[in-house]
Design a protein around this motif. Sequence first.
Motif, PDB file in Angstrom:
ATOM      1  N   LEU A   1       0.838  -1.204   0.000  1.00  0.00           N
ATOM      2  CA  LEU A   1       0.000   0.000   0.000  1.00  0.00           C
ATOM      3  C   LEU A   1       0.870   1.250   0.000  1.00  0.00           C
ATOM      4  O   LEU A   1       0.621   2.193  -0.749  1.00  0.00           O
ATOM      5  CB  LEU A   1      -0.909   0.006   1.237  1.00  0.00           C
TER       6      LEU A   1
ATOM      7  N   SER B   1       3.974   1.583  -1.048  1.00  0.00           N
ATOM      8  CA  SER B   1       4.664   1.840  -2.313  1.00  0.00           C
ATOM      9  C   SER B   1       3.679   2.286  -3.388  1.00  0.00           C
ATOM     10  O   SER B   1       4.014   3.143  -4.208  1.00  0.00           O
ATOM     11  CB  SER B   1       5.476   0.627  -2.765  1.00  0.00           C
ATOM     12  N   ALA B   2       2.460   1.723  -3.379  1.00  0.00           N
ATOM     13  CA  ALA B   2       1.478   2.153  -4.386  1.00  0.00           C
ATOM     14  C   ALA B   2       1.104   3.617  -4.176  1.00  0.00           C
ATOM     15  O   ALA B   2       0.953   4.374  -5.141  1.00  0.00           O
ATOM     16  CB  ALA B   2       0.234   1.265  -4.328  1.00  0.00           C
TER      17      ALA B   2
ATOM     18  N   PRO C   1       2.328  10.548  -7.046  1.00  0.00           N
ATOM     19  CA  PRO C   1       2.902  11.129  -8.265  1.00  0.00           C
ATOM     20  C   PRO C   1       1.861  11.526  -9.298  1.00  0.00           C
ATOM     21  O   PRO C   1       1.981  12.587  -9.916  1.00  0.00           O
ATOM     22  CB  PRO C   1       3.809  10.008  -8.789  1.00  0.00           C
ATOM     23  N   ILE C   2       0.818  10.701  -9.472  1.00  0.00           N
ATOM     24  CA  ILE C   2      -0.186  11.056 -10.477  1.00  0.00           C
ATOM     25  C   ILE C   2      -0.954  12.301 -10.039  1.00  0.00           C
ATOM     26  O   ILE C   2      -1.266  13.175 -10.859  1.00  0.00           O
ATOM     27  CB  ILE C   2      -1.106   9.842 -10.759  1.00  0.00           C
TER      28      ILE C   2
ATOM     29  N   LEU D   1       4.494   5.803  -4.886  1.00  0.00           N
ATOM     30  CA  LEU D   1       5.074   5.755  -6.232  1.00  0.00           C
ATOM     31  C   LEU D   1       4.041   5.886  -7.343  1.00  0.00           C
ATOM     32  O   LEU D   1       4.394   6.144  -8.487  1.00  0.00           O
ATOM     33  CB  LEU D   1       5.845   4.444  -6.430  1.00  0.00           C
ATOM     34  N   LEU D   2       2.762   5.693  -7.010  1.00  0.00           N
ATOM     35  CA  LEU D   2       1.748   5.720  -8.067  1.00  0.00           C
ATOM     36  C   LEU D   2       0.706   6.811  -7.824  1.00  0.00           C
ATOM     37  O   LEU D   2       0.538   7.710  -8.646  1.00  0.00           O
ATOM     38  CB  LEU D   2       1.066   4.344  -8.156  1.00  0.00           C
TER      39      LEU D   2
END
Lengths: 262, 286
Positions: free
Chosen positions: B19, B21-22, B29-30, B25-26
Amino acid sequence: MKKFIGLYVPAATLIGYVFLFAPLVVLVVYAFNAGRTTVVWEGFSLAWFAEALGDRGLRAGLKVSVIVAVAAAALATAIGTSAALAVVKRPFAGKNLFSTLMIAPLVLPEIVLAVGLLVATVWTGIPLGYGTLIAGHVLVSIPFSFLIVRAAASGLDPRLDEAAADLGANGKQAFLRVTLPLLAPAILSAFLLCAVISFDNFVISTFVSGVGTTPLPIQIYATLKTGLTPKINALGAMLIAVNVLVIMVVMGRYLRTMRKPS
Amino acid sequence: MIAARRGNLLTLALLAPSLLSAILLLVIPILIVIAFSFAEQDTYGGAKFGFTLASYQELFQAIYLPIFLNSLQLAAVSTLVCLLVGYPIAYFIALRAGRYAGLLLALLLIPFWIDFIVRMSAWMVLLGRNGTMNSALVGLGFIEQPVRMIGTYPAVLVGMLYAFLPTTVLPIHAALNGLDKRLLEAADDLGATPLQSFWRVTFPLSLPGVMAAILFVFVPAMGVYAIPVLLGGGKSIILGNLIVQLFLDFRNMPLGAAVSVVLLAISSVIIVGYMRVLRSVEEARA
Protein backbone atom coordinates in the motif's frame (compact mmCIF):
# COMPACT_ATOMS: atom_id res chain seq x y z
CA MET A 1 -11.89 -21.74 -49.94
CA LYS A 2 -11.75 -24.47 -47.33
CA LYS A 3 -8.27 -25.39 -48.45
CA PHE A 4 -7.24 -21.75 -48.24
CA ILE A 5 -8.37 -21.47 -44.61
CA GLY A 6 -6.79 -24.80 -43.75
CA LEU A 7 -3.49 -23.48 -45.06
CA TYR A 8 -3.84 -19.90 -43.82
CA VAL A 9 -3.68 -20.68 -40.09
CA PRO A 10 -0.50 -22.82 -40.08
CA ALA A 11 1.15 -20.56 -42.67
CA ALA A 12 0.43 -17.45 -40.58
CA THR A 13 1.81 -19.21 -37.51
CA LEU A 14 4.97 -20.22 -39.34
CA ILE A 15 5.48 -16.70 -40.71
CA GLY A 16 4.79 -15.28 -37.24
CA TYR A 17 7.50 -17.41 -35.64
CA VAL A 18 10.01 -16.65 -38.39
CA PHE A 19 9.20 -12.98 -37.86
CA LEU A 20 9.82 -13.33 -34.12
CA PHE A 21 13.12 -15.19 -34.33
CA ALA A 22 14.80 -14.13 -37.60
CA PRO A 23 15.91 -10.71 -36.31
CA LEU A 24 17.42 -12.28 -33.19
CA VAL A 25 19.24 -14.92 -35.25
CA VAL A 26 20.63 -12.29 -37.63
CA LEU A 27 21.70 -10.13 -34.68
CA VAL A 28 23.56 -12.98 -33.01
CA VAL A 29 25.16 -14.33 -36.20
CA TYR A 30 26.60 -10.97 -37.22
CA ALA A 31 28.02 -10.48 -33.74
CA PHE A 32 30.64 -13.03 -34.82
CA ASN A 33 31.40 -11.30 -38.13
CA ALA A 34 34.96 -10.10 -38.58
CA GLY A 35 33.94 -7.18 -40.84
CA ARG A 36 32.62 -3.78 -39.87
CA THR A 37 29.23 -4.17 -41.48
CA THR A 38 26.26 -6.36 -40.81
CA VAL A 39 25.98 -7.29 -44.46
CA VAL A 40 28.97 -9.14 -45.83
CA TRP A 41 30.31 -12.13 -43.92
CA GLU A 42 34.05 -11.66 -43.61
CA GLY A 43 34.93 -14.54 -41.36
CA PHE A 44 34.52 -15.59 -37.76
CA SER A 45 35.78 -13.25 -35.06
CA LEU A 46 35.25 -12.49 -31.40
CA ALA A 47 36.70 -8.99 -31.81
CA TRP A 48 33.32 -7.25 -31.40
CA PHE A 49 32.72 -8.98 -28.10
CA ALA A 50 36.07 -7.69 -26.86
CA GLU A 51 35.15 -4.22 -28.12
CA ALA A 52 31.74 -4.27 -26.44
CA LEU A 53 33.24 -5.44 -23.16
CA GLY A 54 35.94 -2.79 -23.42
CA ASP A 55 33.53 0.13 -24.02
CA ARG A 56 33.69 2.32 -20.93
CA GLY A 57 30.18 3.77 -21.29
CA LEU A 58 28.58 0.38 -21.80
CA ARG A 59 30.50 -1.07 -18.84
CA ALA A 60 29.39 1.76 -16.58
CA GLY A 61 25.82 1.24 -17.79
CA LEU A 62 26.05 -2.47 -17.10
CA LYS A 63 27.16 -1.81 -13.53
CA VAL A 64 24.27 0.59 -12.91
CA SER A 65 21.78 -1.83 -14.46
CA VAL A 66 22.96 -4.79 -12.38
CA ILE A 67 22.86 -2.86 -9.08
CA VAL A 68 19.41 -1.44 -9.83
CA ALA A 69 18.04 -4.77 -11.08
CA VAL A 70 19.13 -6.70 -7.97
CA ALA A 71 17.86 -4.06 -5.54
CA ALA A 72 14.59 -3.42 -7.39
CA ALA A 73 13.87 -7.13 -7.85
CA ALA A 74 14.51 -7.88 -4.16
CA LEU A 75 12.21 -5.05 -3.04
CA ALA A 76 9.51 -5.76 -5.62
CA THR A 77 9.52 -9.47 -4.77
CA ALA A 78 9.22 -8.81 -1.01
CA ILE A 79 6.42 -6.28 -1.54
CA GLY A 80 4.57 -8.38 -4.12
CA THR A 81 4.86 -11.53 -1.98
CA SER A 82 3.46 -9.88 1.15
CA ALA A 83 0.61 -8.37 -0.88
CA ALA A 84 -0.14 -11.76 -2.47
CA LEU A 85 -0.13 -13.52 0.93
CA ALA A 86 -2.50 -10.90 2.33
CA VAL A 87 -4.91 -11.36 -0.59
CA VAL A 88 -4.87 -15.17 -0.49
CA LYS A 89 -4.60 -15.88 3.24
CA ARG A 90 -6.18 -12.95 5.09
CA PRO A 91 -9.72 -11.60 5.06
CA PHE A 92 -9.97 -7.83 4.58
CA ALA A 93 -12.36 -5.30 3.07
CA GLY A 94 -11.68 -3.88 -0.39
CA LYS A 95 -9.73 -6.88 -1.64
CA ASN A 96 -10.74 -6.37 -5.29
CA LEU A 97 -9.80 -2.71 -5.18
CA PHE A 98 -6.46 -3.60 -3.60
CA SER A 99 -5.69 -6.17 -6.31
CA THR A 100 -6.62 -3.64 -9.00
CA LEU A 101 -4.23 -1.13 -7.42
CA MET A 102 -1.44 -3.73 -7.44
CA ILE A 103 -1.95 -4.55 -11.14
CA ALA A 104 -2.58 -0.93 -12.23
CA PRO A 105 1.06 -0.18 -13.22
CA LEU A 106 0.82 -3.02 -15.74
CA VAL A 107 -2.19 -1.53 -17.53
CA LEU A 108 -1.50 2.22 -17.35
CA PRO A 109 0.79 3.71 -20.02
CA GLU A 110 4.32 3.44 -18.65
CA ILE A 111 5.22 6.93 -19.82
CA VAL A 112 2.57 8.40 -17.49
CA LEU A 113 4.09 6.49 -14.54
CA ALA A 114 7.52 7.81 -15.53
CA VAL A 115 6.24 11.38 -15.75
CA GLY A 116 4.65 10.97 -12.31
CA LEU A 117 7.94 9.85 -10.76
CA LEU A 118 9.90 12.65 -12.42
CA VAL A 119 7.44 15.33 -11.32
CA ALA A 120 7.40 13.90 -7.79
CA THR A 121 11.20 14.20 -7.61
CA VAL A 122 11.06 17.78 -8.91
CA TRP A 123 8.39 18.64 -6.35
CA THR A 124 10.15 17.05 -3.38
CA GLY A 125 13.68 17.96 -4.47
CA ILE A 126 14.84 14.33 -4.32
CA PRO A 127 17.91 14.04 -6.60
CA LEU A 128 17.79 11.65 -9.56
CA GLY A 129 20.03 8.62 -9.15
CA TYR A 130 20.03 5.05 -7.92
CA GLY A 131 17.15 5.73 -5.50
CA THR A 132 14.78 7.05 -8.14
CA LEU A 133 15.74 4.34 -10.63
CA ILE A 134 15.13 1.59 -8.07
CA ALA A 135 11.83 3.14 -6.98
CA GLY A 136 10.61 3.36 -10.58
CA HIS A 137 11.61 -0.19 -11.41
CA VAL A 138 9.97 -1.46 -8.21
CA LEU A 139 6.74 0.21 -9.32
CA VAL A 140 6.63 -1.55 -12.71
CA SER A 141 7.82 -4.92 -11.28
CA ILE A 142 5.32 -5.29 -8.40
CA PRO A 143 2.42 -6.44 -10.65
CA PHE A 144 4.53 -9.37 -11.86
CA SER A 145 5.74 -10.56 -8.44
CA PHE A 146 2.21 -10.08 -7.06
CA LEU A 147 0.56 -12.09 -9.85
CA ILE A 148 3.13 -14.92 -9.79
CA VAL A 149 3.10 -15.43 -6.01
CA ARG A 150 -0.68 -14.96 -5.80
CA ALA A 151 -1.18 -17.70 -8.39
CA ALA A 152 1.14 -20.05 -6.49
CA ALA A 153 -0.34 -19.23 -3.07
CA SER A 154 -3.93 -19.72 -4.18
CA GLY A 155 -2.91 -23.11 -5.55
CA LEU A 156 -1.79 -24.26 -2.08
CA ASP A 157 -4.08 -26.64 -0.26
CA PRO A 158 -5.59 -24.76 2.75
CA ARG A 159 -5.67 -28.08 4.62
CA LEU A 160 -1.87 -27.87 4.89
CA ASP A 161 -2.27 -24.97 7.33
CA GLU A 162 -4.85 -26.95 9.29
CA ALA A 163 -2.58 -29.98 9.37
CA ALA A 164 0.31 -27.85 10.65
CA ALA A 165 -1.98 -26.41 13.36
CA ASP A 166 -3.18 -29.92 14.32
CA LEU A 167 0.45 -30.98 14.70
CA GLY A 168 0.99 -28.13 17.14
CA ALA A 169 2.61 -25.50 14.93
CA ASN A 170 1.73 -21.89 15.66
CA GLY A 171 0.97 -19.47 12.84
CA LYS A 172 4.57 -18.37 12.48
CA GLN A 173 5.93 -21.92 12.43
CA ALA A 174 3.32 -23.03 9.92
CA PHE A 175 4.25 -20.10 7.69
CA LEU A 176 8.02 -20.58 7.93
CA ARG A 177 8.02 -24.37 7.67
CA VAL A 178 5.06 -25.09 5.39
CA THR A 179 3.90 -22.10 3.35
CA LEU A 180 7.22 -20.42 2.63
CA PRO A 181 9.09 -23.54 1.44
CA LEU A 182 6.17 -24.39 -0.85
CA LEU A 183 6.16 -20.84 -2.26
CA ALA A 184 9.95 -20.59 -2.56
CA PRO A 185 10.14 -21.62 -6.25
CA ALA A 186 7.45 -19.08 -7.18
CA ILE A 187 9.22 -16.39 -5.17
CA LEU A 188 12.48 -17.20 -6.97
CA SER A 189 10.73 -16.99 -10.35
CA ALA A 190 9.21 -13.68 -9.32
CA PHE A 191 12.64 -12.36 -8.33
CA LEU A 192 14.22 -13.41 -11.63
CA LEU A 193 11.42 -11.95 -13.74
CA CYS A 194 11.49 -8.68 -11.78
CA ALA A 195 15.26 -8.51 -12.29
CA VAL A 196 14.80 -8.99 -16.05
CA ILE A 197 12.04 -6.35 -16.15
CA SER A 198 14.27 -3.89 -14.32
CA PHE A 199 17.32 -4.70 -16.42
CA ASP A 200 15.32 -4.21 -19.67
CA ASN A 201 13.40 -1.15 -18.54
CA PHE A 202 13.66 1.76 -20.90
CA VAL A 203 10.84 4.25 -20.41
CA ILE A 204 11.07 4.77 -16.62
CA SER A 205 14.87 4.91 -16.86
CA THR A 206 14.70 7.63 -19.55
CA PHE A 207 12.97 9.91 -17.07
CA VAL A 208 14.51 9.15 -13.69
CA SER A 209 18.17 8.23 -14.30
CA GLY A 210 20.58 10.87 -13.08
CA VAL A 211 24.01 12.02 -14.23
CA GLY A 212 26.40 9.10 -13.75
CA THR A 213 23.61 6.58 -13.20
CA THR A 214 22.67 5.88 -16.82
CA PRO A 215 21.54 2.26 -17.09
CA LEU A 216 22.61 0.00 -19.96
CA PRO A 217 19.49 0.27 -22.21
CA ILE A 218 19.81 4.07 -22.26
CA GLN A 219 23.54 3.75 -23.09
CA ILE A 220 22.67 1.35 -25.93
CA TYR A 221 20.01 3.76 -27.16
CA ALA A 222 22.55 6.60 -27.29
CA THR A 223 24.95 4.33 -29.23
CA LEU A 224 22.18 3.27 -31.64
CA LYS A 225 21.36 6.86 -32.50
CA THR A 226 24.95 7.59 -33.49
CA GLY A 227 25.31 4.56 -35.74
CA LEU A 228 25.27 0.82 -35.87
CA THR A 229 28.41 -1.24 -35.47
CA PRO A 230 28.64 -4.98 -34.76
CA LYS A 231 29.61 -3.96 -31.22
CA ILE A 232 25.90 -3.57 -30.55
CA ASN A 233 25.31 -7.04 -32.05
CA ALA A 234 27.92 -8.52 -29.71
CA LEU A 235 26.38 -6.81 -26.70
CA GLY A 236 22.90 -7.89 -27.81
CA ALA A 237 24.07 -11.49 -28.23
CA MET A 238 25.42 -11.51 -24.67
CA LEU A 239 22.21 -9.99 -23.26
CA ILE A 240 20.10 -12.50 -25.20
CA ALA A 241 22.20 -15.32 -23.70
CA VAL A 242 21.56 -14.04 -20.17
CA ASN A 243 17.85 -13.51 -20.80
CA VAL A 244 17.42 -16.97 -22.32
CA LEU A 245 19.19 -18.48 -19.32
CA VAL A 246 16.77 -16.77 -16.93
CA ILE A 247 13.78 -17.84 -19.02
CA MET A 248 14.99 -21.44 -19.01
CA VAL A 249 15.33 -21.42 -15.22
CA VAL A 250 11.85 -19.95 -14.76
CA MET A 251 10.07 -21.92 -17.46
CA GLY A 252 11.89 -25.13 -16.69
CA ARG A 253 10.21 -25.02 -13.32
CA TYR A 254 6.78 -24.47 -14.84
CA LEU A 255 7.27 -27.23 -17.39
CA ARG A 256 8.27 -29.64 -14.60
CA THR A 257 5.23 -28.75 -12.50
CA MET A 258 3.03 -29.14 -15.57
CA ARG A 259 4.34 -32.64 -16.23
CA LYS A 260 3.93 -33.76 -12.64
CA PRO A 261 0.82 -35.97 -12.35
CA SER A 262 -1.60 -34.29 -9.97
CA MET B 1 -10.47 -11.05 20.82
CA ILE B 2 -6.72 -10.72 21.21
CA ALA B 3 -6.25 -13.30 18.51
CA ALA B 4 -8.51 -11.31 16.20
CA ARG B 5 -6.56 -8.13 16.90
CA ARG B 6 -3.27 -9.91 16.27
CA GLY B 7 -4.76 -11.24 13.04
CA ASN B 8 -5.67 -7.71 12.00
CA LEU B 9 -2.19 -6.50 12.81
CA LEU B 10 -0.72 -9.28 10.68
CA THR B 11 -2.99 -8.38 7.77
CA LEU B 12 -1.98 -4.75 8.12
CA ALA B 13 1.71 -5.67 8.26
CA LEU B 14 1.33 -7.72 5.07
CA LEU B 15 -0.55 -4.93 3.30
CA ALA B 16 1.60 -2.03 4.52
CA PRO B 17 4.61 -2.34 2.14
CA SER B 18 2.51 -2.67 -0.99
CA LEU B 19 0.00 0.00 0.00
CA LEU B 20 2.80 2.36 0.96
CA SER B 21 4.66 1.84 -2.31
CA ALA B 22 1.48 2.15 -4.39
CA ILE B 23 0.58 5.41 -2.64
CA LEU B 24 4.10 6.88 -2.73
CA LEU B 25 5.07 5.76 -6.23
CA LEU B 26 1.75 5.72 -8.07
CA VAL B 27 -1.11 7.64 -6.45
CA ILE B 28 0.74 10.71 -5.12
CA PRO B 29 2.90 11.13 -8.27
CA ILE B 30 -0.19 11.06 -10.48
CA LEU B 31 -1.87 13.62 -8.24
CA ILE B 32 1.23 15.82 -8.52
CA VAL B 33 1.13 15.47 -12.32
CA ILE B 34 -2.49 16.64 -12.27
CA ALA B 35 -1.51 19.57 -10.02
CA PHE B 36 1.40 20.46 -12.33
CA SER B 37 -0.90 20.49 -15.34
CA PHE B 38 -2.75 23.41 -13.76
CA ALA B 39 0.45 25.19 -12.72
CA GLU B 40 2.17 28.08 -14.47
CA GLN B 41 5.54 27.75 -16.12
CA ASP B 42 8.18 29.89 -14.45
CA THR B 43 11.13 31.35 -16.31
CA TYR B 44 13.63 28.84 -14.93
CA GLY B 45 11.94 25.82 -16.45
CA GLY B 46 10.16 24.90 -13.26
CA ALA B 47 6.54 25.28 -12.33
CA LYS B 48 4.77 27.80 -10.15
CA PHE B 49 1.74 26.38 -8.40
CA GLY B 50 -1.55 28.02 -9.02
CA PHE B 51 -4.64 27.30 -11.00
CA THR B 52 -4.54 28.13 -14.64
CA LEU B 53 -5.97 26.37 -17.64
CA ALA B 54 -3.25 27.83 -19.85
CA SER B 55 -1.60 24.45 -20.51
CA TYR B 56 -4.87 22.85 -21.55
CA GLN B 57 -5.76 25.86 -23.71
CA GLU B 58 -2.42 25.57 -25.44
CA LEU B 59 -2.90 21.84 -25.83
CA PHE B 60 -6.27 22.11 -27.53
CA GLN B 61 -4.93 24.41 -30.21
CA ALA B 62 -4.74 23.26 -33.78
CA ILE B 63 -1.02 22.46 -33.77
CA TYR B 64 -1.41 19.72 -31.16
CA LEU B 65 -4.48 18.09 -32.69
CA PRO B 66 -2.49 16.17 -35.35
CA ILE B 67 -0.27 14.73 -32.60
CA PHE B 68 -3.28 13.24 -30.83
CA LEU B 69 -4.65 11.93 -34.12
CA ASN B 70 -1.23 10.48 -35.06
CA SER B 71 -1.07 8.63 -31.75
CA LEU B 72 -4.62 7.31 -31.94
CA GLN B 73 -4.05 6.24 -35.54
CA LEU B 74 -0.74 4.52 -34.79
CA ALA B 75 -2.30 2.72 -31.80
CA ALA B 76 -5.34 1.66 -33.85
CA VAL B 77 -3.36 0.45 -36.87
CA SER B 78 -0.85 -1.36 -34.63
CA THR B 79 -3.67 -3.08 -32.75
CA LEU B 80 -5.30 -4.16 -36.02
CA VAL B 81 -2.02 -5.54 -37.43
CA CYS B 82 -1.33 -7.38 -34.15
CA LEU B 83 -4.79 -8.97 -34.22
CA LEU B 84 -4.51 -10.01 -37.89
CA VAL B 85 -1.18 -11.74 -37.23
CA GLY B 86 -1.76 -12.80 -33.63
CA TYR B 87 -5.22 -14.34 -33.94
CA PRO B 88 -4.26 -17.16 -36.34
CA ILE B 89 -1.21 -17.92 -34.18
CA ALA B 90 -3.35 -18.15 -31.04
CA TYR B 91 -5.89 -20.25 -32.96
CA PHE B 92 -3.21 -22.62 -34.19
CA ILE B 93 -1.65 -23.06 -30.73
CA ALA B 94 -5.00 -23.58 -29.00
CA LEU B 95 -6.81 -25.79 -31.51
CA ARG B 96 -4.34 -27.35 -33.93
CA ALA B 97 -0.91 -27.65 -32.33
CA GLY B 98 -1.73 -30.63 -30.10
CA ARG B 99 1.23 -31.66 -28.01
CA TYR B 100 3.42 -28.90 -29.46
CA ALA B 101 1.22 -26.22 -27.89
CA GLY B 102 3.39 -25.89 -24.77
CA LEU B 103 6.56 -25.57 -26.85
CA LEU B 104 5.02 -22.94 -29.14
CA LEU B 105 3.84 -20.90 -26.15
CA ALA B 106 7.27 -21.11 -24.54
CA LEU B 107 8.93 -19.98 -27.80
CA LEU B 108 6.50 -17.07 -28.00
CA LEU B 109 7.65 -15.88 -24.59
CA ILE B 110 11.35 -15.83 -25.44
CA PRO B 111 11.33 -12.62 -27.52
CA PHE B 112 8.92 -11.16 -24.96
CA TRP B 113 11.61 -11.37 -22.29
CA ILE B 114 14.54 -10.27 -24.40
CA ASP B 115 15.79 -6.77 -23.77
CA PHE B 116 13.51 -4.31 -25.57
CA ILE B 117 16.37 -2.20 -26.88
CA VAL B 118 18.18 -5.31 -28.14
CA ARG B 119 15.06 -6.38 -30.06
CA MET B 120 14.81 -2.92 -31.62
CA SER B 121 18.50 -2.87 -32.55
CA ALA B 122 17.99 -6.25 -34.22
CA TRP B 123 15.42 -4.60 -36.50
CA MET B 124 17.74 -1.68 -37.16
CA VAL B 125 20.40 -4.17 -38.26
CA LEU B 126 17.87 -5.88 -40.54
CA LEU B 127 16.26 -2.79 -42.04
CA GLY B 128 19.18 -0.37 -42.33
CA ARG B 129 20.24 1.07 -45.70
CA ASN B 130 23.25 -1.25 -45.62
CA GLY B 131 21.26 -3.76 -43.63
CA THR B 132 20.68 -7.43 -44.12
CA MET B 133 17.28 -7.06 -45.82
CA ASN B 134 18.48 -4.51 -48.37
CA SER B 135 21.57 -6.47 -49.32
CA ALA B 136 19.53 -9.65 -49.62
CA LEU B 137 16.97 -7.96 -51.90
CA VAL B 138 19.71 -6.38 -54.03
CA GLY B 139 21.61 -9.65 -54.16
CA LEU B 140 18.53 -11.56 -55.30
CA GLY B 141 17.85 -8.92 -57.93
CA PHE B 142 14.47 -7.76 -56.59
CA ILE B 143 15.67 -4.18 -56.33
CA GLU B 144 18.61 -2.40 -57.96
CA GLN B 145 19.48 0.09 -55.25
CA PRO B 146 19.08 -0.24 -51.47
CA VAL B 147 15.80 1.41 -50.48
CA ARG B 148 15.13 3.41 -47.37
CA MET B 149 13.33 1.26 -44.80
CA ILE B 150 14.26 2.85 -41.48
CA GLY B 151 12.30 6.04 -41.09
CA THR B 152 9.17 4.78 -42.83
CA TYR B 153 5.73 4.10 -41.40
CA PRO B 154 5.83 0.35 -42.23
CA ALA B 155 9.11 0.08 -40.28
CA VAL B 156 7.38 1.57 -37.24
CA LEU B 157 4.49 -0.89 -37.66
CA VAL B 158 6.97 -3.78 -37.87
CA GLY B 159 8.51 -2.60 -34.60
CA MET B 160 5.10 -2.27 -32.96
CA LEU B 161 4.07 -5.73 -34.15
CA TYR B 162 7.34 -7.14 -32.87
CA ALA B 163 6.91 -5.51 -29.47
CA PHE B 164 3.23 -6.41 -28.99
CA LEU B 165 2.71 -9.74 -30.81
CA PRO B 166 3.19 -11.96 -27.70
CA THR B 167 0.89 -9.65 -25.73
CA THR B 168 -1.76 -10.16 -28.44
CA VAL B 169 -1.46 -13.92 -28.72
CA LEU B 170 -1.53 -14.82 -25.01
CA PRO B 171 -5.03 -13.57 -24.04
CA ILE B 172 -6.61 -14.82 -27.29
CA HIS B 173 -4.96 -18.20 -26.75
CA ALA B 174 -6.30 -18.30 -23.19
CA ALA B 175 -9.85 -17.67 -24.47
CA LEU B 176 -9.61 -20.23 -27.30
CA ASN B 177 -7.96 -22.80 -25.06
CA GLY B 178 -10.94 -22.76 -22.70
CA LEU B 179 -13.32 -23.36 -25.58
CA ASP B 180 -15.45 -26.49 -25.26
CA LYS B 181 -14.45 -28.52 -28.33
CA ARG B 182 -17.84 -30.30 -28.31
CA LEU B 183 -19.41 -27.01 -29.46
CA LEU B 184 -17.41 -27.25 -32.69
CA GLU B 185 -18.42 -30.89 -33.13
CA ALA B 186 -22.04 -29.88 -32.53
CA ALA B 187 -21.77 -27.13 -35.15
CA ASP B 188 -20.27 -29.65 -37.55
CA ASP B 189 -23.06 -32.16 -36.85
CA LEU B 190 -25.64 -29.47 -37.49
CA GLY B 191 -24.18 -28.97 -40.95
CA ALA B 192 -22.13 -25.81 -40.44
CA THR B 193 -19.20 -25.33 -42.79
CA PRO B 194 -15.83 -24.73 -41.05
CA LEU B 195 -16.10 -21.06 -41.95
CA GLN B 196 -19.63 -20.82 -40.52
CA SER B 197 -18.68 -22.58 -37.31
CA PHE B 198 -15.70 -20.26 -36.95
CA TRP B 199 -17.70 -17.06 -37.37
CA ARG B 200 -20.71 -18.22 -35.36
CA VAL B 201 -19.10 -20.31 -32.60
CA THR B 202 -15.32 -19.94 -32.24
CA PHE B 203 -14.94 -16.24 -32.90
CA PRO B 204 -17.75 -15.01 -30.60
CA LEU B 205 -16.42 -17.21 -27.78
CA SER B 206 -12.91 -15.84 -28.25
CA LEU B 207 -14.08 -12.22 -28.01
CA PRO B 208 -13.11 -11.72 -24.33
CA GLY B 209 -9.55 -12.67 -25.29
CA VAL B 210 -9.64 -10.38 -28.32
CA MET B 211 -10.86 -7.53 -26.11
CA ALA B 212 -8.08 -8.13 -23.58
CA ALA B 213 -5.57 -8.16 -26.45
CA ILE B 214 -6.93 -4.84 -27.75
CA LEU B 215 -6.58 -3.36 -24.24
CA PHE B 216 -3.03 -4.63 -23.78
CA VAL B 217 -1.91 -3.34 -27.18
CA PHE B 218 -3.90 -0.15 -27.74
CA VAL B 219 -3.29 1.50 -24.35
CA PRO B 220 0.51 1.09 -24.23
CA ALA B 221 0.75 1.82 -27.98
CA MET B 222 -0.71 5.28 -27.42
CA GLY B 223 2.16 6.18 -25.09
CA VAL B 224 4.94 4.49 -27.02
CA TYR B 225 7.95 6.55 -28.03
CA ALA B 226 11.19 4.58 -28.45
CA ILE B 227 9.93 2.53 -31.43
CA PRO B 228 8.90 5.52 -33.59
CA VAL B 229 12.16 7.30 -32.76
CA LEU B 230 14.41 4.32 -33.56
CA LEU B 231 12.56 2.81 -36.54
CA GLY B 232 10.56 5.82 -37.74
CA GLY B 233 13.32 8.37 -37.49
CA GLY B 234 11.12 10.29 -35.06
CA LYS B 235 9.52 12.19 -37.93
CA SER B 236 5.85 11.96 -37.08
CA ILE B 237 5.41 13.36 -33.60
CA ILE B 238 3.19 11.33 -31.32
CA LEU B 239 2.18 11.72 -27.68
CA GLY B 240 5.12 9.71 -26.31
CA ASN B 241 7.74 11.84 -28.11
CA LEU B 242 5.86 15.01 -27.24
CA ILE B 243 5.90 14.17 -23.52
CA VAL B 244 9.60 13.29 -23.58
CA GLN B 245 10.45 16.50 -25.47
CA LEU B 246 8.37 18.71 -23.21
CA PHE B 247 9.92 17.28 -20.06
CA LEU B 248 13.50 16.54 -21.02
CA ASP B 249 14.27 18.98 -23.84
CA PHE B 250 11.99 22.02 -23.54
CA ARG B 251 11.52 21.88 -19.75
CA ASN B 252 7.88 22.89 -20.15
CA MET B 253 6.56 20.83 -17.25
CA PRO B 254 3.00 22.20 -17.03
CA LEU B 255 2.34 21.47 -20.70
CA GLY B 256 4.02 18.06 -20.43
CA ALA B 257 1.91 17.29 -17.39
CA ALA B 258 -1.25 18.33 -19.26
CA VAL B 259 -0.39 15.97 -22.17
CA SER B 260 0.21 13.16 -19.63
CA VAL B 261 -3.13 13.84 -17.92
CA VAL B 262 -4.96 13.67 -21.26
CA LEU B 263 -3.17 10.40 -22.12
CA LEU B 264 -4.06 9.02 -18.69
CA ALA B 265 -7.69 10.09 -19.14
CA ILE B 266 -7.98 8.41 -22.56
CA SER B 267 -6.39 5.21 -21.18
CA SER B 268 -8.64 5.19 -18.12
CA VAL B 269 -11.76 5.58 -20.25
CA ILE B 270 -10.66 2.60 -22.37
CA ILE B 271 -9.81 0.47 -19.30
CA VAL B 272 -13.09 1.26 -17.51
CA GLY B 273 -15.02 0.66 -20.73
CA TYR B 274 -13.27 -2.68 -21.15
CA MET B 275 -14.13 -3.73 -17.58
CA ARG B 276 -17.79 -2.74 -18.10
CA VAL B 277 -18.09 -4.74 -21.31
CA LEU B 278 -16.31 -7.71 -19.75
CA ARG B 279 -18.70 -7.69 -16.78
CA SER B 280 -21.77 -7.54 -19.01
CA VAL B 281 -20.40 -10.41 -21.13
CA GLU B 282 -19.84 -12.48 -17.98
CA GLU B 283 -23.31 -11.66 -16.67
CA ALA B 284 -24.88 -12.57 -20.00
CA ARG B 285 -23.15 -15.96 -19.87
CA ALA B 286 -23.97 -16.72 -16.24
